[in-house]
Design an enzyme around this catalytic site. Structure first.
Site, mmCIF file in Angstrom:
data_model
loop_
_atom_site.group_PDB
_atom_site.id
_atom_site.type_symbol
_atom_site.label_atom_id
_atom_site.label_comp_id
_atom_site.label_asym_id
_atom_site.label_seq_id
_atom_site.Cartn_x
_atom_site.Cartn_y
_atom_site.Cartn_z
ATOM 1 N N LYS A 1 2.075 -3.910 6.606
ATOM 2 C CA LYS A 1 2.535 -3.880 5.204
ATOM 3 C C LYS A 1 4.055 -3.681 5.153
ATOM 4 O O LYS A 1 4.747 -4.329 4.362
ATOM 5 C CB LYS A 1 1.828 -2.753 4.434
ATOM 6 C CG LYS A 1 0.325 -2.929 4.307
ATOM 7 C CD LYS A 1 -0.031 -4.126 3.440
ATOM 8 C CE LYS A 1 -1.521 -4.335 3.304
ATOM 9 N NZ LYS A 1 -1.877 -5.656 2.760
ATOM 10 N N TYR B 1 -2.095 -1.335 10.812
ATOM 11 C CA TYR B 1 -2.331 -1.855 9.458
ATOM 12 C C TYR B 1 -1.144 -1.540 8.549
ATOM 13 O O TYR B 1 -0.580 -2.427 7.898
ATOM 14 C CB TYR B 1 -3.622 -1.240 8.873
ATOM 15 C CG TYR B 1 -3.739 -1.440 7.378
ATOM 16 C CD1 TYR B 1 -4.071 -2.679 6.845
ATOM 17 C CD2 TYR B 1 -3.495 -0.385 6.484
ATOM 18 C CE1 TYR B 1 -4.149 -2.865 5.471
ATOM 19 C CE2 TYR B 1 -3.574 -0.559 5.116
ATOM 20 C CZ TYR B 1 -3.904 -1.807 4.605
ATOM 21 O OH TYR B 1 -3.968 -1.988 3.240
ATOM 22 N N SER C 1 0.835 -1.207 0.000
ATOM 23 C CA SER C 1 0.000 0.000 0.000
ATOM 24 C C SER C 1 0.865 1.252 0.000
ATOM 25 O O SER C 1 1.985 1.250 0.538
ATOM 26 C CB SER C 1 -0.855 -0.034 1.261
ATOM 27 O OG SER C 1 -1.431 1.218 1.509
#
Ligand code: NAD
Ligand code: UFG
Length: 337
Positions: free
Chosen positions: A153, A149, A124
């Site tokens: 990644k 979150y 992302s």
């Protein structure tokens, strides 16, 4: 080519399955259905005329993953499976690290034992350091994220990079997505979040449909063209085609590489609302509110690496993104009527 798509019945996975099947590949979807439905398998078949394989399972279940690898024998994995709500990850960090990082480790062990060495990972734009100016270029610093979150990644990208350094037969492509929106033009698959949507376009879709009263525009005083936040919105079918291009790259290259998937253009919240008004044919009410905590004023991709290495660029504009989102919204309404 045989591609195993973890999280394959989800929003981006299902559109990628369509792009891969249409290009003549074989596809297996592996998903625990936590955030999707098995109905998507039939919808993919209806669109493409080809039935993808489906196996219900969790990526943390190493034995089940091994069973999937030994029966399907994929040439590569496209790894979409994961939890993705930024706000929820702040409240439930353990669940996010366990599912996203723990799940990826279990999957990598299953890959190693069964001899599959190629993986495309759903990363992302959130991995880029806050202080980087746009356009974001792949070589820019990635230090820490603003949410658990985002941190999952970064950690997964680090694991893949370390593994590629230690064992030279692996091939990893970390695709850093910007803001995927829209739906397949058939209206048969798209994004339908449960509850009140967090993301802009699903929210605008519901206001356009009269299911919510007005769009809450988070911030009207950013240092941007019209004062509202700017993002790089990309049609989910462009993103899906980017995966097909990345799959060809992954089959012929070793090592680890991050590649942005964006358009290289920024659009504001008001640009989106106005494009959506054109798509649905009526005015969309909105109110400018306070800024949302944690939001950046503006970011967008450099799309140069994807073009030079994958031969891929995004083709669809805001008009098509909003048209296809609205078409999907109407299909949903038709189903629930
Ligand atoms: P999604 O929730 O629609 O799809 C994810 C799928 O993974 C779901 O079908 C879910 O059931 C499945 N899943 C979750 N945990 C699993 C597990 N432990 N085992 C098996 N299946 C599991 O999300 P999406 O928008 O399609 O996103 C796909 C990937 O792309 C995610 O990794 C997400 O973090 C990443 N991503 C998405 C965006 C975005 O804006 N949509 C942006 C950047 C990155
Ligand atoms: N926004 C509103 N009103 C809303 C929702 C959003 O004004 O109801 C604004 C936001 O302030 C922002 C823009 O619309 O300026 C886009 O917001 P989204 O929530 O749609 O998307 P984000 O850019 O915040 O985040 C998304 C994903 C993240 C991912 C990031 C970069 O949700 O997971 O893109 O890829 F990390």
């Amino acid at each position: 080519m045989k591609a195993l798509l973890t999280g394959g019945t989800g929003f981006i996975g299902s559109h990628t399955a369509v792009a891969l099947l249409e290009a003549g590949n074989e596809v297996m979807l592996y998903d625990n259905l936590y955030n999707s439905s098995e109905r998507v398998v039939g919808a993919i078949e209806e669109i493409t005329g080809k039935k993808p394989g489906f196996m219900k399972g969790d990526i943390r279940d190493e034995a089940r993953m091994k069973e999937c690898f030994t029966t399907f024998k994929p040439d590569l994995v496209i790894h979409f499976a994961g939890l993705k709500a930024v706000g929820e990850s702040v409240a439930k960090p353990l669940e996010y690290y366990d599912n996203n990082v723990g799940g990826t480790l279990a999957m990598l062990r299953a890959m190693r034992e069964t001899g599959c060495r190629r993986l495309i990972f759903s990363s992302s734009a959130t991995v880029y350091d806050l202080h980087n100016p746009s356009p974001y270029i792949e070589g820019m610093p990635v230090t820490h994220a603003t949410s658990p979150y985002g941190e999952t990644k970064i950690q997964i990208e680090t694991i893949l990079r370390d593994l590629a350094k230690a064992e030279s037969d692996w091939s990893f492509v970390n695709l850093r997505y910007f803001n995927p929106i829209g739906a397949h033009p058939s209206g048969l698959i798209g994004e339908d979040p449960n509850g009140i949507p967090n993301n802009l376009v699903p929210y605008v879709a519901r206001v356009a449909h009269g299911r919510l009263p007005f769009v809450r525009v988070f911030g009207g005083d950013y240092p941007t063209r019209d004062g509202t936040g700017v993002r790089d919105y990309i049609h989910v079918m462009d993103l899906a085609e980017g995966h097909a291009a990345a799959a060809n790259y992954c089959l012929t290259h070793k090592g680890e590489i991050p590649i942005n998937l964006g358009t290289g253009r920024g659009s504001s919240v008001l640009d989106i609302i106005h494009a959506y008004e054109k798509a649905c044919g009526h005015e969309i009410p909105y109110k400018i509110m306070d800024r949302r905590a944690g939001d950046l004023p503006s970011f967008f991709a450099s799309a140069d690496r994807a073009k030079s290495l994958l031969g891929w660029t995004a083709k669809r504009g805001l008009e098509e993104m909003c048209r296809d989102s609205w078409n999907f919204e109407q299909h949903l309404a038709g189903k629930s009527a």
